[in-house]
Write an enzyme that holds these catalytic residues in place. Structure first.
Site, mmCIF file in Angstrom:
data_model
loop_
_atom_site.group_PDB
_atom_site.id
_atom_site.type_symbol
_atom_site.label_atom_id
_atom_site.label_comp_id
_atom_site.label_asym_id
_atom_site.label_seq_id
_atom_site.Cartn_x
_atom_site.Cartn_y
_atom_site.Cartn_z
ATOM 1 N N ASP A 149 -7.168 18.977 -14.328
ATOM 2 C CA ASP A 149 -7.462 17.599 -14.734
ATOM 3 C C ASP A 149 -7.081 17.520 -16.219
ATOM 4 O OD1 ASP A 149 -8.667 15.289 -15.742
ATOM 5 O OD2 ASP A 149 -10.328 15.371 -14.314
ATOM 6 N N LYS A 170 -8.139 6.555 -19.301
ATOM 7 C CA LYS A 170 -8.456 7.102 -20.608
ATOM 8 C C LYS A 170 -7.224 7.015 -21.529
ATOM 9 C CE LYS A 170 -12.174 7.821 -18.253
ATOM 10 N NZ LYS A 170 -12.484 9.069 -17.589
ATOM 11 N N TYR A 199 -16.176 16.876 -15.420
ATOM 12 C CA TYR A 199 -16.530 15.450 -15.392
ATOM 13 C C TYR A 199 -17.619 15.248 -14.328
ATOM 14 C CZ TYR A 199 -16.000 10.441 -14.683
ATOM 15 O OH TYR A 199 -16.235 9.100 -14.566
ATOM 16 N N ARG A 233 0.855 -1.198 0.000
ATOM 17 C CA ARG A 233 0.000 0.000 0.000
ATOM 18 C C ARG A 233 0.886 1.242 0.000
ATOM 19 N NH1 ARG A 233 -1.423 1.591 4.628
ATOM 20 N NH2 ARG A 233 -2.302 -0.347 5.390
HETATM 21 C C1 LIG Z 1 -12.992 9.497 -16.352
HETATM 22 C C2 LIG Z 1 -12.619 10.828 -15.823
HETATM 23 C C3 LIG Z 1 -12.383 11.028 -14.454
HETATM 24 C C4 LIG Z 1 -12.577 9.921 -13.430
HETATM 25 O O1 LIG Z 1 -11.701 8.877 -13.628
HETATM 26 P P1 LIG Z 1 -11.987 7.337 -13.224
HETATM 27 O O2 LIG Z 1 -10.735 6.658 -13.656
HETATM 28 O O3 LIG Z 1 -13.204 6.917 -13.975
HETATM 29 O O4 LIG Z 1 -12.206 7.313 -11.757
HETATM 30 C C5 LIG Z 1 -11.998 12.283 -14.046
HETATM 31 N N1 LIG Z 1 -11.856 13.298 -14.914
HETATM 32 C C6 LIG Z 1 -12.077 13.136 -16.229
HETATM 33 C C7 LIG Z 1 -11.905 14.302 -17.143
HETATM 34 C C8 LIG Z 1 -12.466 11.905 -16.737
HETATM 35 O O5 LIG Z 1 -12.715 11.768 -18.036
#
Ligand SMILES: *Cc1c(COP(=O)(O)O)cnc(C)c1O
Length: 393
Positions: free
Chosen positions: A170, A195, A98, A46
């Protein structure tokens, strides 16, 4: 070293124990110690794990960050950043976020006594105007989701810095291949590695990258304390995926541009959102701030929700699915899927209407992608003319 080289080599020296060229999957929870307090830098997975450490070093190198931390999801990364806040603190956020980020802000963070104000994402002055003495974070996505508006990172970073607050970007949609927020003055970058970073739609993961030592120390403390870490196998998959980020992003951008141009000309399309089109309101900023315009294209039908349904049912190459950033093309209906947790009026007010679709353009042959969209649009036109002749009868 340049980006494509770092994506393949950073943090990934040959394995010190065996010489393995590819970072091994250290599928272990614990580590045998030589004597009291004497170990090789790893005690419990962890806290740290060699496969995860390689991923963290690689992602930090790609964002030009001093420090990287990997998480079990993008939302785990987001919540780790939010853990640095205390009751009474204030966040200013861009308004086209998001859905899950909006949900954690409203349903988890606000009840803890932290206030959040949303401002129109592309209006730099609105961030300045929303500052309060207790503002600790400014939180933005750029390009935004799903409307693909841009935030001027350098300008908003200045506003944050002068106030003694931190700017969090982000960077999931752009990836460090197209945009490096820390170089533009942002303090913390968050990723859903689910992604583009992983790129193969087979892992859920997240990351935080920063050169801010205090932020790193606090977020790392939370990573270990709360434990939202990725498994060694998932860390390895993301390491493997990110090696091809540069070539994938080039193809995503090329395909998305062709699709945006195709849709912009189509009579059934009312609005098209792609920063690569000269008519996009942030096109000039995109040219300045990004090395390419990305693989996401959104558009709104000149029609009804029923037309949208006909369209998605006829798609053959594009899959109707949430998520984005994989090699395969996906089509998403934000109002009912990714942004379903945002109240309807709030959604409509932001332009996330019932006829809006968001495409994650993959790296298949662009001719096939355009042919797929074309035949699904023709199916919509055909149902409409049947409906009209039916009504005339
Ligand atoms: C998918 C996404 C998230 C969240 O990510 P997870 O891996 O699904 O928890 C946050 N910000 C953006 C812009 C995203 O596309």
């Amino acid at each position: 070293m340049k980006f494509a080289t770092r994506a393949i080599h950073a943090g990934q020296e040959a394995d010190p124990a065996t010489g393995a060229t590819i970072t091994p999957i250290y599928q272990t929870s614990t580590y045998t110690q030589e004597g009291l307090g004497e170990h090789k830098g790893f005690e419990y997975s962890r806290t740290s794990n060699p496969t995860r450490a390689a991923l963290e070093a690689c992602l930090a190198a790609l964002e030009n960050a001093r420090y990287g931390l990997a998480f079990g999801s993008g939302m785990a990364a987001t919540s780790a950043v939010l853990s640095i806040l205390r009751p009474g603190d204030h966040i200013i956020a861009g308004d086209d976020l998001y859905g899950g980020t909006y949900r954690i802000f409203e349903r988890v963070i606000r009840p803890m006594g932290i206030t959040i104000d949303y401002v129109p994402a592309r209006e730099t002055g609105a961030y300045q105007a929303a500052l309060r003495p207790e503002t600790k974070l400014i939180w933005v996505e750029t390009p935004t989701n799903p409307l693909l508006a841009l935030v001027d990172i350098a300008a908003v970073a200045n506003i944050a810095r002068e106030h003694g607050a931190r700017l969090v970007v982000d960077n999931t949609f752009a990836t460090p291949y197209l945009q490096r927020p820390l170089d533009l003055g942002a303090h913390i970058v968050v990723h859903s590695t689910t992604k583009y970073i992983n790129g193969h739609s087979d892992v859920v993961g997240g990351a935080v990258l920063t050169s801010d030592e205090q932020a790193y120390t606090d977020i790392k403390f939370y990573q270990n304390a709360a434990g939202g870490v990725p498994s060694p196998f998932d860390s390895w998959l993301v390491l493997r995926g990110v090696k091809t980020l540069a070539v994938r992003m080039r193809q995503h951008c090329e395909n998305a541009m062709r699709i945006a141009e195709f849709l912009a000309e189509h009579t059934l399309v009312r609005d098209i959102y792609y920063p690569g089109l000269p008519a996009h309101p942030d096109h000039e900023l995109a040219q300045r701030q990004m090395a390419g315009f990305g693989g996401m294209v959104s558009f709104a039908f000149d029609g009804t929700r029923a037309d949208v349904d006909t369209f998605v049912r006829h798609l053959k190459v594009f899959a109707l699915a949430e998520s984005l950033g994989g090699v395969e093309s996906l089509c998403c209906h934000p109002a009912s899927m990714t942004h379903g947790s945002i109240p309807a009026e709030e959604r409509e007010r932001r332009g996330v209407t019932d006829t809006l679709l968001r495409l994650s353009v993959g790296i298949e042959d662009a001719d096939d992608l355009i042919a797929d969209l074309d035949q699904a649009l023709q199916a919509v036109a055909a149902t409409r003319s049947t409906a009209i002749s039916g009504a005339a009868r």
